[in-house]
Design a protein around this motif. Structure first.
Motif, short mmCIF file in Angstrom:
data_model
loop_
_atom_site.label_atom_id
_atom_site.label_comp_id
_atom_site.label_asym_id
_atom_site.label_seq_id
_atom_site.Cartn_x
_atom_site.Cartn_y
_atom_site.Cartn_z
N SER A 61 58.87 68.54 58.44
CA SER A 61 59.12 67.11 58.32
C SER A 61 58.72 66.57 56.95
O SER A 61 59.42 65.71 56.40
N ASN A 110 61.41 75.90 70.43
CA ASN A 110 60.00 76.32 70.47
C ASN A 110 59.63 77.20 71.66
O ASN A 110 58.52 77.13 72.17
N LYS A 132 66.76 76.45 62.11
CA LYS A 132 65.46 76.03 62.69
C LYS A 132 64.82 77.07 63.59
O LYS A 132 63.96 76.75 64.40
N GLU A 180 56.14 72.38 62.30
CA GLU A 180 56.88 71.11 62.45
C GLU A 180 56.43 70.08 61.43
O GLU A 180 57.24 69.34 60.86
N GLU A 181 55.13 70.04 61.16
CA GLU A 181 54.60 69.11 60.17
C GLU A 181 55.12 69.43 58.77
O GLU A 181 55.54 68.55 58.03
N ASP A 240 52.86 73.59 65.59
CA ASP A 240 52.57 72.22 65.18
C ASP A 240 52.54 72.10 63.66
O ASP A 240 53.07 71.15 63.09
N LYS A 274 62.13 79.90 63.89
CA LYS A 274 60.88 80.08 63.16
C LYS A 274 60.39 81.51 63.29
O LYS A 274 60.46 82.09 64.36
#
Length: 139
Positions: free
Chosen positions: A44, A12, A77, A40-41, A37, A79
């Motif tokens: 998951s 990040n 991962k 990431e939500e 944020d 982004k």
């Protein structure tokens, strides 16, 4: 019109952020970091629902009054975040997907460069030219 394009590392921190106009640079940095944020939500919840899901495009992360923020995550991962002007109603979801695919392909080219150290900021002229072209093309 794409006003900001960012590449964020797995941990990040920004590898690359480019925004227009330049006077709103801090505003776009903040917008990109607040979108992490949501990224990431979404990662998951997708990871729990379907383990073998290969969809990298996360879609619209959140809209604001002036901008829409879209996200994409690679298998490693990393982004990608694109901030688009809300007034541009001609920009469709499939065009955003193609922008992310083009960005991902160019990022892969940067990673394949033997002189690039993974984790360093991206300073490739060809990558910067491609991003500039995407920002002008989306106008």
């Amino acid at each position: 019109m794409a006003v900001c394009i960012a590449v964020i590392a797995k941990e990040n921190y920004p590898l690359y952020i480019r925004s227009i106009p330049a006077e709103n640079k801090l505003k776009f940095h903040y917008m990109v970091h607040t979108s992490l944020d949501v990224v990431e939500e979404k990662i998951s919840t997708v990871g729990k629902a379907l383990v073998d899901q290969r969809e990298l495009y996360l879609g619209l992360l959140y809209p604001t009054e002036d901008y829409k923020v879209y996200g994409y995550v690679t298998n490693s991962k990393v982004k990608f975040v694109i901030v688009v002007d809300s007034s541009n109603t001609a920009l469709r979801d499939n065009e955003i997907r193609s922008m992310f695919r083009k960005l991902h392909n160019s990022y892969t080219d940067v990673m394949c460069n033997p002189f690039y150290n993974p984790g360093d900021t991206i300073q490739s002229k060809s990558f910067d030219t491609m991003v500039s072209g995407m920002m002008l093309q989306a106008c």
